[in-house]
Motif scaffolding. Sequence first.
Motif, PDB file in Angstrom:
ATOM      1  N   UNK A  68       0.873  -1.150   0.130  1.00 29.71           N
ATOM      2  CA  UNK A  68      -0.031   0.081   0.043  1.00 29.71           C
ATOM      3  C   UNK A  68       0.868   1.315  -0.020  1.00 29.71           C
ATOM      4  N   UNK A  69       0.470   2.236  -0.888  1.00 34.39           N
ATOM      5  CA  UNK A  69       1.452   3.261  -1.039  1.00 34.39           C
ATOM      6  C   UNK A  69       1.258   4.194   0.185  1.00 34.39           C
ATOM      7  N   UNK A  70       0.061   4.363   0.610  1.00 35.01           N
ATOM      8  CA  UNK A  70      -0.102   5.497   1.807  1.00 35.01           C
ATOM      9  C   UNK A  70       0.497   4.740   3.275  1.00 35.01           C
ATOM     10  N   UNK A  71       0.903   3.300   2.978  1.00 31.76           N
ATOM     11  CA  UNK A  71       1.339   2.621   4.240  1.00 31.76           C
ATOM     12  C   UNK A  71       2.683   2.891   4.348  1.00 31.76           C
ATOM     13  N   UNK A  72       3.242   2.941   3.023  1.00 29.40           N
ATOM     14  CA  UNK A  72       4.744   3.008   2.745  1.00 29.40           C
ATOM     15  C   UNK A  72       5.174   4.731   2.834  1.00 29.40           C
ATOM     16  N   UNK A  73       4.361   5.381   2.801  1.00 26.50           N
ATOM     17  CA  UNK A  73       4.664   6.702   2.989  1.00 26.50           C
ATOM     18  C   UNK A  73       4.458   6.920   4.512  1.00 26.50           C
ATOM     19  N   UNK A  74       3.486   6.362   5.178  1.00 24.18           N
ATOM     20  CA  UNK A  74       3.671   6.519   6.743  1.00 24.18           C
ATOM     21  C   UNK A  74       4.799   5.686   7.413  1.00 24.18           C
ATOM     22  N   UNK A  75       5.401   4.933   6.784  1.00 22.81           N
ATOM     23  CA  UNK A  75       6.509   4.069   7.271  1.00 22.81           C
ATOM     24  C   UNK A  75       7.816   5.132   7.134  1.00 22.81           C
ATOM     25  N   UNK A  76       7.816   5.704   5.941  1.00 27.64           N
ATOM     26  CA  UNK A  76       9.026   6.592   5.892  1.00 27.64           C
ATOM     27  C   UNK A  76       8.822   8.017   6.772  1.00 27.64           C
ATOM     28  N   UNK A  77       7.549   8.574   6.762  1.00 30.84           N
ATOM     29  CA  UNK A  77       7.350   9.492   7.694  1.00 30.84           C
ATOM     30  C   UNK A  77       7.883   9.126   9.127  1.00 30.84           C
ATOM     31  N   UNK A  78       7.369   7.967   9.596  1.00 28.94           N
ATOM     32  CA  UNK A  78       7.799   7.358  10.937  1.00 28.94           C
ATOM     33  C   UNK A  78       9.193   7.366  11.099  1.00 28.94           C
ATOM     34  N   UNK A  79      10.026   7.014  10.101  1.00 32.25           N
ATOM     35  CA  UNK A  79      11.454   6.686  10.250  1.00 32.25           C
ATOM     36  C   UNK A  79      12.158   8.163  10.380  1.00 32.25           C
ATOM     37  N   UNK A  80      11.453   9.139   9.270  1.00 34.38           N
ATOM     38  CA  UNK A  80      12.085  10.380   9.645  1.00 34.38           C
ATOM     39  C   UNK A  80      11.828  11.164  11.133  1.00 34.38           C
ATOM     40  N   UNK A  81      10.644  10.970  11.302  1.00 31.77           N
ATOM     41  CA  UNK A  81      10.185  11.924  12.543  1.00 31.77           C
ATOM     42  C   UNK A  81      11.119  10.961  13.891  1.00 31.77           C
ATOM     43  N   UNK A  82      11.215   9.878  13.634  1.00 34.12           N
ATOM     44  CA  UNK A  82      11.957   8.936  14.768  1.00 34.12           C
ATOM     45  C   UNK A  82      13.344   9.578  14.965  1.00 34.12           C
ATOM     46  N   UNK A  83      14.126   9.778  13.541  1.00 35.91           N
ATOM     47  CA  UNK A  83      15.456  10.329  13.430  1.00 35.91           C
ATOM     48  C   UNK A  83      15.516  11.721  14.045  1.00 35.91           C
ATOM     49  N   UNK A  84      14.700  12.468  13.574  1.00 37.06           N
ATOM     50  CA  UNK A  84      14.484  13.705  14.255  1.00 37.06           C
ATOM     51  C   UNK A  84      14.457  14.063  15.804  1.00 37.06           C
ATOM     52  N   UNK A  85      13.551  13.208  16.479  1.00 31.01           N
ATOM     53  CA  UNK A  85      13.436  13.008  17.606  1.00 31.01           C
ATOM     54  C   UNK A  85      14.704  12.321  18.537  1.00 31.01           C
ATOM     55  N   UNK A  86      15.253  11.553  17.813  1.00 32.38           N
ATOM     56  CA  UNK A  86      16.640  10.935  18.252  1.00 32.38           C
ATOM     57  C   UNK A  86      17.654  12.087  18.262  1.00 32.38           C
ATOM     58  N   UNK A  87      17.691  12.795  17.383  1.00 31.09           N
ATOM     59  CA  UNK A  87      18.779  14.017  17.355  1.00 31.09           C
ATOM     60  C   UNK A  87      18.525  15.087  18.192  1.00 31.09           C
ATOM     61  N   UNK A  88      17.275  15.344  18.482  1.00 32.01           N
ATOM     62  CA  UNK A  88      16.884  16.370  19.482  1.00 32.01           C
ATOM     63  C   UNK A  88      17.416  16.082  21.018  1.00 32.01           C
ATOM     64  N   UNK A  89      17.389  14.553  21.248  1.00 27.29           N
ATOM     65  CA  UNK A  89      17.921  14.088  22.558  1.00 27.29           C
ATOM     66  C   UNK A  89      19.258  14.504  23.110  1.00 27.29           C
TER      67      UNK A  89
END
Length: 89
Positions: A68-89
Amino acid sequence: MLPFRLKDARLKAKLSQQRLGVLAGIDEATASARMNQYERGVHTPDFDLACRLAAVLDIPASYFYTVEDDLAEMILNYHTDKKKASNRS
């Protein structure tokens, strides 16, 4: 593995087929041809190689297998958000 997801991720990363293959550990002499075959769906990389390709592209390997394209996009967004949160810590 969905071949079009591999190609899309490679193009977004601005890597040639050869460069991506070499960075993922494929022999330089065959990297371009093998990556071309993976992107066209002629052959499928084994899971270990798919994980190495994902690591080079800085995306989750699950992105390659999500139908599913929308799920694939959600996976990429989750990965990006997780990296951003990790960098702020």
